[in-house]
Structure formats: C-alpha cells, structure tokens
Design a protein around this motif. Structure first.
Motif, PDB file in Angstrom:
ATOM      1  N   ASP A 193       5.077  -1.403  -5.441  1.00 55.43           N
ATOM      2  CA  ASP A 193       4.619  -0.676  -6.625  1.00 55.43           C
ATOM      3  C   ASP A 193       4.865   0.814  -6.494  1.00 55.43           C
ATOM      4  O   ASP A 193       5.270   1.489  -7.444  1.00 55.43           O
ATOM      5  N   TYR A 194       4.623   1.319  -5.308  1.00 47.67           N
ATOM      6  CA  TYR A 194       4.802   2.747  -5.043  1.00 47.67           C
ATOM      7  C   TYR A 194       6.245   3.159  -5.282  1.00 47.67           C
ATOM      8  O   TYR A 194       6.536   4.126  -5.998  1.00 47.67           O
TER       9      TYR A 194
ATOM     10  N   PHE B  39     -14.318   6.477  -2.023  1.00 37.95           N
ATOM     11  CA  PHE B  39     -13.451   7.077  -3.037  1.00 37.95           C
ATOM     12  C   PHE B  39     -11.990   6.773  -2.730  1.00 37.95           C
ATOM     13  O   PHE B  39     -11.608   6.513  -1.591  1.00 37.95           O
ATOM     14  N   TRP B  40     -11.199   6.811  -3.792  1.00 38.39           N
ATOM     15  CA  TRP B  40      -9.766   6.529  -3.709  1.00 38.39           C
ATOM     16  C   TRP B  40      -9.081   7.338  -4.799  1.00 38.39           C
ATOM     17  O   TRP B  40      -9.713   8.111  -5.506  1.00 38.39           O
TER      18      TRP B  40
ATOM     19  N   LEU C 250      -5.938   2.094  -4.196  1.00 43.94           N
ATOM     20  CA  LEU C 250      -6.843   0.955  -4.043  1.00 43.94           C
ATOM     21  C   LEU C 250      -6.144  -0.370  -4.336  1.00 43.94           C
ATOM     22  O   LEU C 250      -6.725  -1.428  -4.177  1.00 43.94           O
ATOM     23  N   SER C 251      -4.883  -0.317  -4.749  1.00 48.15           N
ATOM     24  CA  SER C 251      -4.191  -1.551  -5.124  1.00 48.15           C
ATOM     25  C   SER C 251      -4.020  -2.457  -3.910  1.00 48.15           C
ATOM     26  O   SER C 251      -4.059  -2.012  -2.758  1.00 48.15           O
ATOM     27  N   GLN C 252      -3.793  -3.732  -4.181  1.00 46.30           N
ATOM     28  CA  GLN C 252      -3.830  -4.739  -3.122  1.00 46.30           C
ATOM     29  C   GLN C 252      -2.745  -4.534  -2.074  1.00 46.30           C
ATOM     30  O   GLN C 252      -2.949  -4.804  -0.898  1.00 46.30           O
TER      31      GLN C 252
ATOM     32  N   HIS D  60      -0.375   0.954   0.936  1.00 41.49           N
ATOM     33  CA  HIS D  60      -0.300   1.277   2.363  1.00 41.49           C
ATOM     34  C   HIS D  60      -1.391   2.252   2.764  1.00 41.49           C
ATOM     35  O   HIS D  60      -1.576   2.531   3.947  1.00 41.49           O
ATOM     36  N   TRP D  61      -2.120   2.770   1.771  1.00 40.52           N
ATOM     37  CA  TRP D  61      -3.206   3.699   2.058  1.00 40.52           C
ATOM     38  C   TRP D  61      -4.513   2.947   2.330  1.00 40.52           C
ATOM     39  O   TRP D  61      -4.757   1.886   1.776  1.00 40.52           O
ATOM     40  N   LYS D  62      -5.349   3.539   3.150  1.00 39.02           N
ATOM     41  CA  LYS D  62      -6.729   3.108   3.283  1.00 39.02           C
ATOM     42  C   LYS D  62      -7.599   3.982   2.388  1.00 39.02           C
ATOM     43  O   LYS D  62      -7.117   4.925   1.760  1.00 39.02           O
TER      44      LYS D  62
END
Length: 834
Positions: free
Chosen positions: A519-520, A768-769, A783-785, A788-790
C-alpha cells in the motif's frame, strides 16, 4: 610571637592582585576580534580555535562569549561530521566541556552526536547530566526518553513484574546456596536481583557482571540501597573477559544467569557458560560413586532447558507471521533466524497444524554437551499434520529447568513475560495425513528450524527449493507489466537464498517489512505520477505561452527533466519508483554499496536508464548539507521525507527538514508527504503499565528496586503493536494533531481535544498512529494491517477512572518531534499528568 596567627589570617584575606600583562591582553583582544571576523566569513574551524585561546587565557569572557562559542562549536562540528572527521568532532566537544562543564546545551548536543554514532550509554550520560543541570530543558528530556527506550529495554519491567518468575528463581538460588554453593557469580546481573537473592540466602561471596554501562550503574545503586554494596562485587564487563584471580579471587561454586531470549540461545548463553566452566566455575559434580565434596563442585542455575516447537497457521490476514528474518540453514551472524510474537495476542488467533514436538534438550551443567552443541548433526523430525491449513511459521518456546524440581515455561498458553520465537517458512497448504519434515540445527549457536519438505501420498515436496514470490511481495508498483516477472525475480534476491551469490544483499527486518508494504509503495507511485503529470502540463502551457517548442520527451539529456530527491533513512525504493515514471532523474539516499547494487539491478529490470538514478550521499564532500541539490541542476520537483520512525515516533528535526525542503522546490513542486494527521484512542491496558514501570508499592522479593529502574520510565511507549495489544477500547479514534509540511503557517504546538468515553474503565494510555497524506487525496496509515511501522502510546503515570459518556479532556503538545498528552475528566478538579 603572640600575634603570628593574626598576621597569617590577614595574609589569607589580602591576596596579591594579579599583574596586568599587556602582551597577553593584546593577544586576547586580537584573537577575539579574529574569532568574530572568522564567524562573519563562515570560517568556523579557525573561529573555534580563536575562541579556545581567548577563553583559556581570559575566563572572564566566558559569559560574554558563551552564545557565540556555542554557535561556532555547533557549526564547526557539523562540518567535521559531514566529512567524517569523527574523532576531531568529539575532541572539539571535550575541549568545549573543559571550558563549560555545566553547559546543558553543549552536553545535550554532544549526546546527540554520540547517540547517532551508536554510543547509547555515553549519550544517556550526557542527556542525564543536562537534565540534572536544567530539569525543564525539553530537548534533553526528549533525547533522554528516546535513549531510555534503548538502554533499559521494556522487558526489564515485565520481568520484574512477573512475580512467579522472580519467586521461582529465588527459591532455586536459596536451595542451592543452602546445599553448599557459598560462592556465586551472577552473569548479566541487570538490576542485581539474582545476586541479591544469593546474598540474602546466605552466600559468603557474591560477584556479578554486567556489560551495559547503564545497567551496571543501576545495579550498583540498587545493591547500595539494599545495604549489600560491601558484600556484592559488581564488574562492568562481559563474563567472557573475566579471569581468576584478576577479576574474582577464585572459582565460584554457582553461576546464576538469565541470559536467554525467546529463541533460548540468542543472548549468548552457550558461549558464556562454556567460558564459565573452563575459567570461572568449579568442576561439575562427577558420578554418584565418586567422592567429591559439595563445596568443591560447580553448578549452574538454570540447570538446562527443553525446547518445543509447532507448525501453525495465522488466522489473521495472510502473511501475518512472514517475518523478514533469515531462515536459511546457512549461518549468518548478521541476523537472528527468528522474530518474536506473543501468540496468545495474535489478532484472530492461530491454528496449530501439528502437535507440539520436542526440538532440543540441553544440559547447562554438562560442558561437553555445550561444546558439542554447534557441531551436532542436523536432526530431521517428521511431524504428522493434524489439520488442514496454510503453513505460515514454526513457533518455538522452551521450558527452563532451574533445578531438579522447579522450571519456567515460555509456552503460548503460559501467563509469563515471555514471547515465543517465530521462524517464518515458505507458505504451503498442508492437509491431514501429510507429514512435515523439519530440520533442527544449532550451527553458530543459534537454534535454527527449517521446514524443508512435505510428504504427501508417498511423494516428497521440497519447500526449501521452491521460489515463492508471494513471500517477497511486489513492493514496486511497476508501470511496465511486461517486466513484472523480471522485477519479482530481482526482488527474490533480497530474500535469504540457500546459495547466496556475490550479489546477495541482507536487509534488516524493518527494511524487509517496508519492502512488503504494498500500500505504501502503490500510494507513492500514484501520488508521484499525478504530480509529474501536473508539472508536465504546467510546463507545456508555459511553453505554449512563450512560443517555445518542447523537445522530444523521451530524451535522456532533455533540459526539462524532473528532479526528485529521496532522503529516506535506510533502504528505500521511492527513488526507483520516481525514476520508473520516465523523464525523471531521481537521487537516492541509500548508502550501503550492496543496497545500491540492488536498486541498480531493479532499475535495469524496470528499463530505467542508469543515468536517471543517482546516489547523492556518495558525494557528501561536495554537498555539505542534507537536502542540498546537486550542482548545476534546477530546483527539485519532489522531495520525499522519511517522517515516521519504525518505532512509531515522528522523526527528529522533521519540521526543520520540511522548512528547508520547501525552499528547494520548484514552482508547483511537492514535499511527500504533504501532511501528517495524528490519531489516537483512549484505552485500558494493564500490559502497557507492566511494560512501562515496576508496579505496586511492595518491594520486589523484599528488595528496593523500583525507585531506581523506574527512573527510566518514559511517558511514551514505542514499538507497540496495537493489533496484538491486550487492551479495552474506552473511546473511538479521534484526531489529535496535524503537521502540515507544505504550509508552515498552518502548524501549531498545542491542541485541546475532547474525547467522549464509550465505555467505563481505567484510562491507562493513549495509543497514537498517523495518517500520512501524500497529497490531499492519497494517504497511507501506520495502523494498516501490512504496515511496516509500529505504533506508540502515551502511558499515564496514574490511571484515570472514567465512566461511559464522560468527556475526557486531552492537552496535546508537540515539541520538536516529541508528542506529550495530559488527560483529565471535564468538570473534575485536578489534572492527571502523562
């Protein structure tokens, strides 16, 4: 001499006045003037030397010249940093701190350099000193919080809050000491708790070692506070470096340690115990028929371990457990062969595809067994498949045998502080009556599990030889569908290979996770294509208005190429995505030679001309600045900023970079992303409290530890996986803050937000995101499934009781890149600090 004492006192009061030295005064005056002239000419190195001379000869000028000296120091060290003169950079800071040892700004700045260079312990010391000098210094506080997350990892709090684990270790140590083990060595002492358990049990001599400077100093404080500083000797060193009698006077009869990770061997317990048996421990007890005094024998707690494994399917979205780690049977010191998850928290749960099996037994009291571990033959285990499902991973946990009677389990059904080790595998649909062949080895002292084949109807299907391109994903949205296969093949080279070639490139876990965030990359592909289309139309309209005919649009040396700069940290495909649009020259921030070669190979697969992709950090000697464009080129059409750290925090100095980037854009150019919107939610989570600080008022096993380790409690919890966090949602998600990177006038530093509670409970945290808007229409969420971010969360020091429909008032502040939140219920007196 009745009046001698009076004359002596008088002599002390009337010190001789220092003579004026005209030559010295002239030198100080001329050097000060030269320093100021060099500053005007931006000759910072020479200015720094002049200031050193002035302030050493005439300390009375310190207050007058402090600000100018700081400015000179920071500008000169920036230049030294840009050309790689790191030793000279730190020498300058040392000279500055000799003049201004209590200058919190200089201390903080040196800490920032140390942290960037990887010296986290030293950086923390400088930040801590700066905070002691000025507790309200926000830059030092933010830096200390960031460093604290590295120095005292959150599992320290979890382990100290795990009362069952603590009690079992204490009982095992007490029993060993009372049976004759009077001399004890605690390897990797951490807070010192196991060593203190040994002393409390009656050990005559207790030694401990700790490699981390921060944890060593913390253990010294804890031991002193508990009245044991004279009876426990703590060494700041690795146990592998310890010698008898240099470091401890003689061999000990008991070693206690918990240097194990989720994969058991990842913290080097095998190597440290082999060294201990040969150099630090008394010989082990021999056979039952051989006489040997108990005091003359050595032993280890834990005594051994049994490792269990299981094949499983993640019930959540496909690929949930396909972690970017090395699962190759070939050892590679650069990467662990597993990642970690708490299986009980997986969204949707998991499905066991086999029964649990015993992968390994190890006796820590048998040095021959320890030495032979890495040379054990690869063991092949046949596992009957118990139910149909898609094989996603092999999960591993272990039972730690503290002694003959007591043990700790890290299994997925246990309520402990432990996670499980996850070994990603080639995805394959298993059916009942299949048998899964798993190979277990311990080469290079890592436990390695690899599913190599499936036996089905008498036939063997090899899994370690098949190329599953789905595992790599297709992270580059390719505008040319005819090269799709080539691109996937090139990407497959980024994964671990059974037979690595000279072009093999090993990426970090976070970088592989980024590659798999489709997606990114698709969002960037769409946003860049839209911008380029707009700029080309604008250019054509301008040419029509001026009557100038444009040249061929596919010319590689056309004067109207669009220029794109990617300043992402680490490995990034964004420059390649930009260059693949055609008529674009992209500059990449990728530094490592191997990773640059990967991008070049991918560029060839996508028919991107070689001259359309450059690596601007290869020319830092000429650039001397982060966002500076190459010489003789026009302004940038797009600048891509790396805005959010993998851990869930906004990157430091983001707004300063955005301000500079805006000045370097051509008319109509774009910063990506254009805007970041911070979202959050009220939650109740005991887990976050347990990971943030030692809870409760009771001492841990009777020891005073909490006040010391809780100094490293930070208000923002990072590397949070909100999808697996055990929590109750007390509100819907709300918009907390907005950062506009394209319009500085739209930004603010404080915002008041009112959130209505949807459920009653104890408000313990605000996770938060970010929604990252590349332009007004295209955005990606952290926050997407498949992100790659936490995520991160502000954890309240004291929970706040809320009722359904209560209006909770949040005061949100952004300083530099640090978000802080305080909360209170409206119409309720008092405010709950973060």
């Amino acid at each position: 001499m009745p009046n001698a004492s009076a004359r002596l006192k008088h002599g002390r009061r009337t010190r001789r006045r220092r003579r004026e030295d005209p030559a010295r005064n002239e030198l100080v005056s001329s050097s000060l003037e030269s320093a100021q002239q060099c500053l005007f000419n931006q000759d910072y190195g020479t200015a720094f030397v002049h200031y050193l001379l002035v302030l050493n000869l005439a300390p009375m000028f310190k207050d007058f010249a402090r600000e100018s000296f700081r400015f000179t120091l920071f500008k000169w060290t920036e230049e030294l940093d840009s050309v790689g003169r790191i030793q000279d950079l730190f020498d300058c800071y040392e000279q500055a701190l000799e003049l201004f040892p209590a200058d919190e700004v200089i201390l903080n700045s040196m800490g920032e350099h140390l942290f960037r260079m990887g010296f986290r312990d030293e950086a923390a010391g400088h930040f801590h000193k700066a905070l002691k000098l000025r507790p309200d210094y926000p830059e030092a506080r933010e830096n200390f919080y960031r460093v604290a997350n590295w120095l005292v990892e959150r599992w320290h709090f979890l382990m100290l809050n795990d009362h069952g684990r603590n009690r079992k270790y204490q009982q095992a140590i007490q029993k060993a000491v009372q049976s004759g083990c009077n001399t004890v060595l605690d390897i990797g002492t951490g807070t010192g708790i196991l060593g203190m358990c040994a002393k409390k049990a009656g050990a005559a001599e207790v030694y401990a070692c700790e490699l981390s400077k921060t944890m060593y100093e913390l253990a010294c404080e804890v031991v002193t506070a508990n009245g044991m500083d004279g009876s426990i000797k703590i060494l700041h060193m690795k146990s592998l470096e310890m010698e008898v009698p240099k470091d401890i006077p003689h061999r000990v009869s008991l070693v206690v340690t918990e240097t194990v990770d989720a994969g058991l061997f990842g913290e080097g317990i095998i190597e440290s115990l082999i060294h201990a048996w040969h150099h630090l421990l008394l010989p082990p007890q021999r056979g039952e028929n051989e006489f040997q005094e108990p005091s003359a024998t050595g032993r280890v707690i834990p005594a051994g371990a049994t490792v269990f494994g299981m094949a499983l399917e993640s019930i959540s979205a496909a690929g949930e457990l396909r972690s970017p780690v090395s699962c190759s049977p070939e050892p590679d010191d650069s990467m662990e062969p597993y990642t970690t998850e708490r299986l009980s928290r997986l969204p949707g749960g998991y499905k066991p595809l086999t029964e649990p099996f015993t992968a390994l037994n190890i006796d820590f009291n048998n040095v021959q067994e320890l030495e032979g571990l890495s040379s054990r033959e690869v063991q092949q285990i046949r596992l009957p498949v118990t139910q149909e499902g898609e094989l996603d991973a092999l999960a591993v946990w272990f039972q730690l045998h503290l002694d003959e009677e007591s043990s700790l389990s890290t299994g997925p059904q246990e309520d402990t502080c432990w996670e499980q080790a996850i070994y990603p595998v080639h995805s394959f649909v298993l059916k009942p009556q299949d048998e899964l062949l798993v190979e277990v080895s311990c080469r290079d002292a890592f436990l390695r599990l690899c599913s190599v084949a499936v036996l089905r109807d008498g036939h063997e299907i090899r899994l370690d030889k098949r190329l599953d391109l789905q595992d790599s994903g297709n992270p580059i949205p390719n505008p040319n569908p005819n090269t799709e296969a080539e691109l996937c093949s090139a990407l497959a080279c980024l994964q671990t290979d059974q037979n690595p070639t000279k072009d093999f490139c090993m990426l970090e876990c976070s970088e592989m996770a980024l590659l798999n965030n489709n997606d990114y990359h698709q969002s960037f592909c769409s946003a860049l294509a839209k911008l380029f289309s707009q700029l080309k139309v604008k250019c054509q309209n301008k040419e029509r208005g001026s009557g100038v005919q444009s040249g061929p649009t596919d010319s590689a040396d056309s004067s109207d190429l669009l220029y794109v700069l990617d300043v992402s940290e680490g490995f990034s495909l964004l420059s390649l995505i930009a260059a693949s649009n055609g008529h674009v020259k992209a500059y990449s921030s990728v530094e490592k030679t191997k990773q640059q070669e990967v991008l070049k190979r991918l560029a060839r697969s996508n028919n991107v001309p070689e001259q359309h992709l450059e690596f601007w950090l290869n020319h830092t000697e000429d650039e001397q600045g982060m966002l500076k464009r190459p010489s003789r080129e026009k302004l940038w059409s797009a600048i891509m900023l790396d805005c959010v750290e993998t851990c869930g925090l906004i990157r430091q100095k983001l707004m300063e970079k955005a301000s500079l980037a805006r000045c370097l854009l051509e008319d109509g150019g774009q910063i990506f992303p254009a805007k970041i919107v911070v979202h959050g939610m009220l939650v109740e989570s005991d887990t976050l409290l347990l990971e943030s600080a030692v809870q409760g008022q009771e001492p841990t096993l009777g020891f005073n530890i909490a006040p010391f380790i809780n100094q490293f409690t930070v208000p923002v919890h990072v590397f949070l996986d909100f999808s697996t966090l055990e929590c109750r949602h007390l509100s819907d998600s709300v918009e907390l803050f907005v950062l506009d990177l394209m319009d500085s006038t739209a930004n603010y530093t404080n915002r008041e937000v009112t959130v209505q509670a949807t459920s009653a409970g104890r408000l313990t945290a605000i996770p938060f995101w970010y929604h990252i808007y590349l332009d007004q229409e295209i955005s990606v969420s952290t926050l997407s499934q498949n992100s790659h971010w936490k995520q991160a969360a502000v954890v309240l020091q004291q929970p706040l009781e809320v009722r359904a429909r209560d209006r909770v008032h949040l005061a949100v502040k952004l300083h530099k890149s640090a978000i802080s939140i305080s909360a209170h219920i409206q119409n309720t007196p008092g405010q709950m600090e973060q």
